[in-house]
Design a protein around this motif. Structure first.
Motif, PDB file in Angstrom:
ATOM      1  N   ASP A 201       0.846  -1.185   0.000  1.00 17.85           N
ATOM      2  CA  ASP A 201       0.000   0.000   0.000  1.00 17.85           C
ATOM      3  C   ASP A 201       0.891   1.248   0.000  1.00 17.85           C
ATOM      4  O   ASP A 201       2.099   1.145   0.185  1.00 17.85           O
ATOM      5  N   PRO A 202       0.320   2.434  -0.214  1.00 19.32           N
ATOM      6  CA  PRO A 202       1.127   3.656  -0.345  1.00 19.32           C
ATOM      7  C   PRO A 202       2.103   3.861   0.813  1.00 19.32           C
ATOM      8  O   PRO A 202       3.260   4.230   0.589  1.00 19.32           O
TER       9      PRO A 202
ATOM     10  N   THR B 120       1.913  12.588  -3.209  1.00 15.49           N
ATOM     11  CA  THR B 120       1.050  11.706  -3.996  1.00 15.49           C
ATOM     12  C   THR B 120       0.722  10.430  -3.221  1.00 15.49           C
ATOM     13  O   THR B 120      -0.440   9.986  -3.179  1.00 15.49           O
TER      14      THR B 120
ATOM     15  N   ARG C 108      -1.705  11.096  -0.593  1.00 13.71           N
ATOM     16  CA  ARG C 108      -3.031  11.323  -1.155  1.00 13.71           C
ATOM     17  C   ARG C 108      -3.702   9.979  -1.482  1.00 13.71           C
ATOM     18  O   ARG C 108      -4.887   9.762  -1.189  1.00 13.71           O
ATOM     19  N   GLU C 109      -2.909   9.088  -2.047  1.00 13.60           N
ATOM     20  CA  GLU C 109      -3.436   7.754  -2.323  1.00 13.60           C
ATOM     21  C   GLU C 109      -3.825   7.051  -1.032  1.00 13.60           C
ATOM     22  O   GLU C 109      -4.860   6.368  -0.952  1.00 13.60           O
TER      23      GLU C 109
ATOM     24  N   ALA D 256      -7.380   5.578   0.063  1.00 13.87           N
ATOM     25  CA  ALA D 256      -7.547   4.173   0.440  1.00 13.87           C
ATOM     26  C   ALA D 256      -8.028   4.019   1.874  1.00 13.87           C
ATOM     27  O   ALA D 256      -8.299   2.900   2.322  1.00 13.87           O
TER      28      ALA D 256
ATOM     29  N   SER E 187      -5.652  -1.612  -0.747  1.00 13.12           N
ATOM     30  CA  SER E 187      -6.199  -0.843  -1.857  1.00 13.12           C
ATOM     31  C   SER E 187      -7.196  -1.710  -2.623  1.00 13.12           C
ATOM     32  O   SER E 187      -7.103  -2.930  -2.612  1.00 13.12           O
TER      33      SER E 187
END
Lengths: 220, 220
Positions: A79-80, A138, A141-142, A146, A219
């Motif tokens: 994940d991010p 970014t 933000r993701e 999520a 996600s």
DNA sequence: GGTTTTACATACAGACATGTATGTAAAGGT
DNA sequence: ACCTTTACATACATGTCTGTATGTAAAACC
């Protein structure tokens, strides 16, 4: 002196850069004379001045030979927040494994005075910092999309915080040569920093199974 | 030349230190000649060498004239995390308000090569970092005891993370001279970093009343 | 295969910084 | 009031670095 082949010349140039890195790391940029660099590389100043304009130009070559420690944009796994964490960990790993990277960053963070021609290099450094910042923003933000960070988390602010954390960890990791401060705790500190961003911090949940799979990709 | 009064001599010495700071901040430590320092201070190199052994000694004087940016140990207001946050904010405030502090840290973080005699200064810097670390760890320990951070938060790890964050924020704040990266977001980043340590992050709660009493002391 | 260009080495001129040694006149102590 | 020490300024001797100019022999090109 006998003229060298193009390939030999390229080899010479690369050797000069490598030796410059080592001498910079030992004596600092300003205190390094191009004659010393030439000596270590087994050439004369003539060769150095043939391949590079001056010391600043040589320093640029040292930098670009090593490149950046991380490109968050390329991270793919997890994940991010995982990707962010892995990026940071990987940077430290490169520092501890690659002598070249360690020397270059040692020079940039502790043995270089960003004055005159080098002020430009400083701007360049800040510029590459901006790349990190944008990528981190970014990712945050993701992460927010999520739902793995708080809904009201400001990606920009979080990215700035992580950027500062990253800059500091590099500086301290290299600065603490005796390893009494950071070397043992760096990885945990990174994990901590990332974990604290999570909506329900992983660190706050009972974690008897820390050795299990680090995290699930949540996600969609 | 006519001998000066003790008071006048002390004034001269202080003026040399002040001017050295300015010249260091402008030209970098290594590129600064003691003659230039003397010129700006309105004396000759003889005066400089009378008051200081060499450039390294003068640099030490510059450092101690400015002192540390924060002493977390003296923080008194609010809960432990508040005190930590206030300490960080105060450091940035000093940087933005006091030209002397700004110049000194500009020199230390961007315009000094920690080589030779200066390697010792580097150890000193790391040493003062250790002070910060210990104080921060204590604060986190208190915070855990007060229940305002997760019970399983490791004070040492959290302190290391905050220390790195602090080191980075100073470096970036000074490095980003154009203010495009950090200057506007530094305070928010600090607030974010601290808030994320809280058990129920403040950042996750609506905070319209940020100007109210910062926090209640929840220690016994 | 002759000419041009390359990849350096060598030589030169100038600038500059450092540390120390020495001079000096007044302040400070007695 | 005298002597010593201080707080510098001046002078000197030395080393070092930089940039450039010039030399050279072989590689590269046509």
């Amino acid at each position: 002196m006998a003229r060298k082949t193009k390939a030999e010349a390229a080899l010479t140039k690369d050797r000069i850069v490598t030796c410059a890195r080592q001498v910079f790391a030992r004596d600092g940029v300003t205190n390094t004379s191009l004659e010393e660099v030439a000596r270590v590389a087994g050439v004369t100043r003539g060769a150095v001045y043939w391949h590079f304009r001056n010391k600043a130009d040589l320093f640029m070559a040292v930098r670009s030979q090593t490149g950046l420690l991380i490109q968050l944009g390329q991270a793919k796994v997890g994940d991010p927040l995982q990707r962010l964490e892995n990026g940071l960990l990987q940077a430290l790993q490169r520092l501890s494994e690659e002598t070249a990277a360690q020397e270059t960053y040692e020079v940039m963070l502790w043995k270089c005075e960003y004055v005159g021609e080098f002020a430009q290099v400083r701007d360049d450094l800040i510029g590459s910092g901006r790349l990190f910042l944008d990528d981190a923003e970014t990712l945050y933000r993701e992460a927010r999309a999520a739902g793995i960070v708080a809904a009201n988390l400001d990606p920009k602010t979080a990215a700035v915080a992580t950027f500062c954390f990253y800059a500091g960890i590099l500086k301290i990791w290299l600065g603490d040569t005796r390893g009494t401060i950071l070397r043992q705790h760096a990885q945990q500190a990174i994990a901590h920093h990332i974990a604290q961003q999570r909506r329900i911090p992983l660190a706050a949940t009972r974690q008897v199974d820390r050795r299990g799979p680090p995290a699930k990709d949540s996600s969609p």
